[in-house]
Scaffold this active site. Sequence first.
Site, PDB file in Angstrom:
ATOM      1  N   GLY A   1     100.163  23.824  -7.507  1.00  0.00           N
ATOM      2  CA  GLY A   1     101.198  23.086  -8.233  1.00  0.00           C
ATOM      3  C   GLY A   1     100.620  22.694  -9.582  1.00  0.00           C
ATOM      4  O   GLY A   1      99.711  23.336 -10.103  1.00  0.00           O
TER       5      GLY A   1
ATOM      6  N   ILE B   1      98.754  20.082 -10.502  1.00  0.00           N
ATOM      7  CA  ILE B   1      97.343  19.668 -10.528  1.00  0.00           C
ATOM      8  C   ILE B   1      96.441  20.861 -10.218  1.00  0.00           C
ATOM      9  O   ILE B   1      95.461  21.102 -10.921  1.00  0.00           O
ATOM     10  CB  ILE B   1      97.084  18.488  -9.558  1.00  0.00           C
ATOM     11  CG1 ILE B   1      97.939  17.284  -9.961  1.00  0.00           C
ATOM     12  CG2 ILE B   1      95.594  18.105  -9.540  1.00  0.00           C
ATOM     13  CD1 ILE B   1      97.916  16.109  -8.999  1.00  0.00           C
TER      14      ILE B   1
ATOM     15  N   THR C   1      91.476  15.567  -3.491  1.00  0.00           N
ATOM     16  CA  THR C   1      92.067  14.507  -4.306  1.00  0.00           C
ATOM     17  C   THR C   1      93.580  14.450  -4.052  1.00  0.00           C
ATOM     18  O   THR C   1      94.324  13.912  -4.861  1.00  0.00           O
ATOM     19  CB  THR C   1      91.822  14.754  -5.823  1.00  0.00           C
ATOM     20  OG1 THR C   1      92.288  16.070  -6.150  1.00  0.00           O
ATOM     21  CG2 THR C   1      90.359  14.625  -6.175  1.00  0.00           C
ATOM     22  N   SER C   2      94.034  15.045  -2.929  1.00  0.00           N
ATOM     23  CA  SER C   2      95.489  15.072  -2.677  1.00  0.00           C
ATOM     24  C   SER C   2      95.879  13.953  -1.715  1.00  0.00           C
ATOM     25  O   SER C   2      96.148  12.830  -2.142  1.00  0.00           O
ATOM     26  CB  SER C   2      95.916  16.435  -2.173  1.00  0.00           C
ATOM     27  OG  SER C   2      95.328  16.726  -0.924  1.00  0.00           O
ATOM     28  N   ARG C   3      95.875  14.246  -0.427  1.00  0.00           N
ATOM     29  CA  ARG C   3      96.138  13.215   0.580  1.00  0.00           C
ATOM     30  C   ARG C   3      95.160  13.416   1.736  1.00  0.00           C
ATOM     31  O   ARG C   3      94.910  14.556   2.166  1.00  0.00           O
ATOM     32  CB  ARG C   3      97.576  13.312   1.109  1.00  0.00           C
ATOM     33  CG  ARG C   3      98.618  12.799   0.135  1.00  0.00           C
ATOM     34  CD  ARG C   3      98.512  11.273  -0.069  1.00  0.00           C
ATOM     35  NE  ARG C   3      99.548  10.771  -0.943  1.00  0.00           N
ATOM     36  CZ  ARG C   3      99.435  10.646  -2.278  1.00  0.00           C
ATOM     37  NH1 ARG C   3      98.317  10.990  -2.888  1.00  0.00           N
ATOM     38  NH2 ARG C   3     100.440  10.157  -2.990  1.00  0.00           N
TER      39      ARG C   3
ATOM     40  N   GLU D   1      93.543   4.454   4.431  1.00  0.00           N
ATOM     41  CA  GLU D   1      92.982   3.838   3.221  1.00  0.00           C
ATOM     42  C   GLU D   1      93.250   2.339   3.233  1.00  0.00           C
ATOM     43  O   GLU D   1      94.354   1.942   3.586  1.00  0.00           O
ATOM     44  CB  GLU D   1      93.598   4.472   1.979  1.00  0.00           C
ATOM     45  CG  GLU D   1      93.233   5.949   1.871  1.00  0.00           C
ATOM     46  CD  GLU D   1      93.825   6.646   0.650  1.00  0.00           C
ATOM     47  OE1 GLU D   1      94.425   5.968  -0.195  1.00  0.00           O
ATOM     48  OE2 GLU D   1      93.686   7.877   0.567  1.00  0.00           O
TER      49      GLU D   1
ATOM     50  N   HIS E   1      90.400   6.454  -4.075  1.00  0.00           N
ATOM     51  CA  HIS E   1      91.715   6.955  -4.516  1.00  0.00           C
ATOM     52  C   HIS E   1      92.004   6.593  -5.985  1.00  0.00           C
ATOM     53  O   HIS E   1      92.909   5.811  -6.273  1.00  0.00           O
ATOM     54  CB  HIS E   1      92.836   6.440  -3.597  1.00  0.00           C
ATOM     55  CG  HIS E   1      94.041   7.335  -3.619  1.00  0.00           C
ATOM     56  ND1 HIS E   1      94.869   7.508  -2.551  1.00  0.00           N
ATOM     57  CD2 HIS E   1      94.566   8.111  -4.608  1.00  0.00           C
ATOM     58  CE1 HIS E   1      95.850   8.341  -2.863  1.00  0.00           C
ATOM     59  NE2 HIS E   1      95.686   8.720  -4.112  1.00  0.00           N
TER      60      HIS E   1
HETATM   61  C1  DGY Z   1      99.936   9.951  -6.705  1.00  0.00           C
HETATM   62  O1  DGY Z   1     100.546   9.725  -7.758  1.00  0.00           O
HETATM   63  O2  DGY Z   1     100.491  10.462  -5.736  1.00  0.00           O
HETATM   64  C2  DGY Z   1      98.480   9.621  -6.665  1.00  0.00           C
HETATM   65  O3  DGY Z   1      97.903   9.845  -5.438  1.00  0.00           O
HETATM   66  C3  DGY Z   1      98.247   8.211  -7.116  1.00  0.00           C
HETATM   67  O4  DGY Z   1      98.409   8.199  -8.470  1.00  0.00           O
END
Ligand code: DGY
Length: 325
Positions: free
Chosen positions: A161, A163, A241-243, A272, A291
């Site tokens: 996507g 990112i 760095t996603s979920r 979290e 996060h």
């Molecule tokens: C989002 O925007 O989904 C990030 O994880 C936090 O900024």
Amino acid sequence: MDFAHKNKVYITRKIPEPGPSILKKYFQTNMNSGVDVLEREKLFENVRGVDALICMLGDKIDSQVMDAAGHNLKVISCYSVGHDHVDIYEATKRKIAVTNTPNVLANTTADLTFSLILTAARNIVNADRYVRYGNWKFGWTPDLFLGYDVHGSTLGIIGLGEIGTLVAKRARGFDMEVIYYSKTRKHKIESELDITYVSLEELLQRSDFVSIHVSLNKDSFHMIDESKIKLMKKTAFIINTSRGKVINEQHLISALKDKVIAGAALDVYEIEPISKSNPLTKMSQTILLPHIGSATFRTRSKMAEVSANNIVNFFNRKGIVHKIN
Ligand code: DGY
């Protein structure tokens, strides 16, 4: 605007300017000035009678919150691009619009992702601690903190996507080979960035760094589990760095303990904040961030602007509303 000062907006936690000022111009705006997630009862009380809500990660916006808000609630504006904290099905059923903040945080999150790749590859966190705690006794040493080259290595991106694409762009600048797996193939980006589409299995087998950029949904939940981690190289790192819930964290912990892979650099977790007793915190082969993918002054401020304007534009029926449902 005919809705001026009639509608009520509640912001669940303090967001930066210009968000609050934009909203105050048009609505009765109430913002929780704290930074902690509100207790459920307090949240129910504070949303009562609102027409719009700005919420963020950690808030659980479900049918109970929508019930507590009542029939006036028309917009739920996420101060984030991810929206897995909102029950979209329930909101849609009630004809409540849910909005998010795309386009403004992707570069910032891609920067952080790339810094995690470099930090993991070159042992930066452990090396810093070594110096800081007075363990550096012998000056330059031939085998001190040997790491892995980033240039010339292979990056596997899961989810191409916004990112994921920007991470790929950075990686090409570092002369990395980039392979990716995504639900849909992106031919245009492939040729623009000279990157290659592969199956998830091939990606895991070939990559030196695996970086995850999918949103959390029922298909991506625990997408990376023991069987997938086992496909990775022993020298490979996983970056997320996603979920957090995209990776089965227990399986990752076992794999790291058994040295199935070299390490993990994580900004997100299944729960979290992670607890101090989480085994991940005891390992030298992990890098753990709280996060902060989108956490720069400029981007958080942009997110505040977009989330506020989503509400203004929704009621004004003009301008862009980044609607999810
Ligand atoms: C989002 O925007 O989904 C990030 O994880 C936090 O900024």
